[in-house]
Write a protein that holds these residues in place. Sequence first.
Motif, PDB file in Angstrom:
ATOM      1  N   ILE A 103      -2.466  -4.934   5.479  1.00  0.00           N
ATOM      2  CA  ILE A 103      -1.449  -4.479   4.519  1.00  0.00           C
ATOM      3  C   ILE A 103      -1.780  -3.073   4.036  1.00  0.00           C
ATOM      4  CG2 ILE A 103      -0.436  -4.904   2.254  1.00  0.00           C
ATOM      5  CD1 ILE A 103       0.532  -6.801   4.409  1.00  0.00           C
ATOM      6  N   CYS A 104      -3.062  -2.805   3.760  1.00  0.00           N
ATOM      7  CA  CYS A 104      -3.438  -1.481   3.271  1.00  0.00           C
ATOM      8  C   CYS A 104      -3.172  -0.409   4.313  1.00  0.00           C
ATOM      9  CB  CYS A 104      -4.916  -1.492   2.874  1.00  0.00           C
ATOM     10  SG  CYS A 104      -5.493   0.073   2.187  1.00  0.00           S
ATOM     11  N   LEU A 105      -3.485  -0.676   5.574  1.00  0.00           N
ATOM     12  CA  LEU A 105      -3.242   0.325   6.631  1.00  0.00           C
ATOM     13  C   LEU A 105      -1.746   0.578   6.807  1.00  0.00           C
ATOM     14  CD1 LEU A 105      -5.888  -0.709   9.308  1.00  0.00           C
ATOM     15  CD2 LEU A 105      -5.955   1.249   7.760  1.00  0.00           C
ATOM     16  N   ILE A 106      -0.944  -0.499   6.746  1.00  0.00           N
ATOM     17  CA  ILE A 106       0.504  -0.310   6.891  1.00  0.00           C
ATOM     18  C   ILE A 106       1.052   0.527   5.746  1.00  0.00           C
ATOM     19  CG2 ILE A 106       2.716  -1.513   6.846  1.00  0.00           C
ATOM     20  CD1 ILE A 106       1.353  -3.839   8.296  1.00  0.00           C
ATOM     21  N   VAL A 107       0.653   0.190   4.523  1.00  0.00           N
ATOM     22  CA  VAL A 107       1.147   0.941   3.365  1.00  0.00           C
ATOM     23  C   VAL A 107       0.626   2.378   3.394  1.00  0.00           C
ATOM     24  CG1 VAL A 107       1.132   1.056   0.853  1.00  0.00           C
ATOM     25  CG2 VAL A 107       1.374  -1.146   1.988  1.00  0.00           C
ATOM     26  N   THR A 108      -0.621   2.573   3.827  1.00  0.00           N
ATOM     27  CA  THR A 108      -1.189   3.922   3.878  1.00  0.00           C
ATOM     28  C   THR A 108      -0.477   4.777   4.920  1.00  0.00           C
ATOM     29  OG1 THR A 108      -3.343   3.068   3.196  1.00  0.00           O
ATOM     30  CG2 THR A 108      -3.305   5.232   4.228  1.00  0.00           C
ATOM     31  N   VAL A 109      -0.218   4.199   6.076  1.00  0.00           N
ATOM     32  CA  VAL A 109       0.518   4.941   7.110  1.00  0.00           C
ATOM     33  C   VAL A 109       1.921   5.277   6.622  1.00  0.00           C
ATOM     34  CG1 VAL A 109       1.508   4.792   9.432  1.00  0.00           C
ATOM     35  CG2 VAL A 109      -0.833   4.007   9.010  1.00  0.00           C
ATOM     36  N   ALA A 110       2.565   4.332   5.912  1.00  0.00           N
ATOM     37  CA  ALA A 110       3.889   4.635   5.355  1.00  0.00           C
ATOM     38  C   ALA A 110       3.816   5.762   4.346  1.00  0.00           C
ATOM     39  CB  ALA A 110       4.470   3.370   4.710  1.00  0.00           C
ATOM     40  N   GLY A 111       2.665   5.888   3.678  1.00  0.00           N
ATOM     41  CA  GLY A 111       2.511   6.938   2.687  1.00  0.00           C
ATOM     42  C   GLY A 111       2.407   8.333   3.280  1.00  0.00           C
ATOM     43  N   ILE A 112       2.274   8.431   4.609  1.00  0.00           N
ATOM     44  CA  ILE A 112       2.285   9.775   5.226  1.00  0.00           C
ATOM     45  C   ILE A 112       3.617  10.472   4.956  1.00  0.00           C
ATOM     46  CG2 ILE A 112       2.174  11.015   7.438  1.00  0.00           C
ATOM     47  CD1 ILE A 112       0.335   8.871   8.455  1.00  0.00           C
ATOM     48  N   TRP A 113       4.688   9.678   4.879  1.00  0.00           N
ATOM     49  CA  TRP A 113       6.005  10.286   4.651  1.00  0.00           C
ATOM     50  C   TRP A 113       6.611   9.823   3.332  1.00  0.00           C
ATOM     51  CZ3 TRP A 113      11.053   8.618   4.060  1.00  0.00           C
ATOM     52  CH2 TRP A 113      12.040   9.612   4.205  1.00  0.00           C
ATOM     53  N   SER A 114       6.347   8.567   2.900  1.00  0.00           N
ATOM     54  CA  SER A 114       6.996   8.000   1.718  1.00  0.00           C
ATOM     55  C   SER A 114       6.171   8.290   0.471  1.00  0.00           C
ATOM     56  CB  SER A 114       7.179   6.486   1.889  1.00  0.00           C
ATOM     57  OG  SER A 114       7.678   5.913   0.712  1.00  0.00           O
TER      58      SER A 114
END
Length: 410
Positions: free
Chosen positions: A91-102
């Motif tokens: 979950i942390c990796l998915i949210v962190t990767v989403a944070g590259i743009w979001s």
Amino acid sequence: MVGAVTPEYRALLPGALLAEPYPETRGPVRRTARDWVVDVFLFLFAVAVAVGMAALSFEEGVQEGRTLIDFIVGVLCCVGLWWRRRWPVAICLIVTVAGIWSATSIGAALVAFFTVAVHRRFVVALAVAVVGVATGFLFPLLRPEWGSSSFWVDFAWATIITALVLAWGLVVRARRQLVHSLRDRAHRAESEQQLRVAQARQAERTRIAREMHDVLAHRISLLSLHAGALEFRPDAPPAEVARAAGVIRASAHEALQELREVIGVLREDPAEDAPDRPQPTLADLPGLVDESRLAGMRVRLDRRVDDLGAVPVAVGRNAYRIVQEGLTNARKHAYGSTVDVIVTGAAGDGLSVEVRNPWPVGVPAGPEIPGTGTGIVGLTERATLAGGRLEHGRTPSGDFRLWAWLPWPA
């Protein structure tokens, strides 16, 4: 060096010092009431950050389409937090990767990274932190409209915030490990205390059972001796028969009473308020000799201690049991012979007890008295545990000698 730590010492160290992870969550998670409160609070915190960042994007003049997509991604990241306890790293990796743009997923990313820092090893948390720092490096490049200052200032703030969340998570993890270790040590100490109590109780029962063995062997040998005398002398005078029957009755009564006591001692759950039976001391030795004389034995007591009552209780009890076993063995194996009991010693020099009788050669055959053959073994153990020594065997003069020395402190 962790492998060199002994299990006993390992149990006394907090888990963090042993480089062992806090028990990690695997599989479905059953939340407690406290977990629900925490999860709801963190979810609302992430949603509030997402709403705040969405409102800020409108103020910054970001395109409405980008803002809407950003907000949807942020909300999905917030919803994903409900599975962070089961799959914290994923979950942390998915949210962190989403944070590259979001930008709206920042709150969810902080919560997810904090969960990893608490529930996973430091190496895993550090690797995820590196990914988060990389995200903070790429975000200003992909979303330059969010840049309120220079690129390096934004990157520095992202690194600082990541480091603070990591440190906070490690502190919480260390505290939980410490509490877990202390609770485990408390349970282990309680179990060890219960084990020590059980061992002490068992040792006490064994000691009392050994005492009862000595007593019952003495009583039963007297019974056998008197019963054998009646069997071999059916024409004895009525007065002598009555006296022997009275002794048999009294000895049987005492043997039953003592057997009842030993059974009570060896019960699974003895009564806590049950009084201990009186234990004999060396002052009771003359009574023991008189009792053997009444049974028909020829016993000579040579007492070279002025005051038998001055002998310490534990020393006197051990000496009494040694003499008692010696007289029992004489009745079994040297029927009709004269037994000499010699007691010598003084405070500071120790107490010597000797039971001597002629070797059973050509003596009249008495009634057969059964035995286990472990009496001398028990006496040797008793003397050794008391810090003394015991010797037994045939002497050059042809006697059987049972001798023991027990320490008598000054």
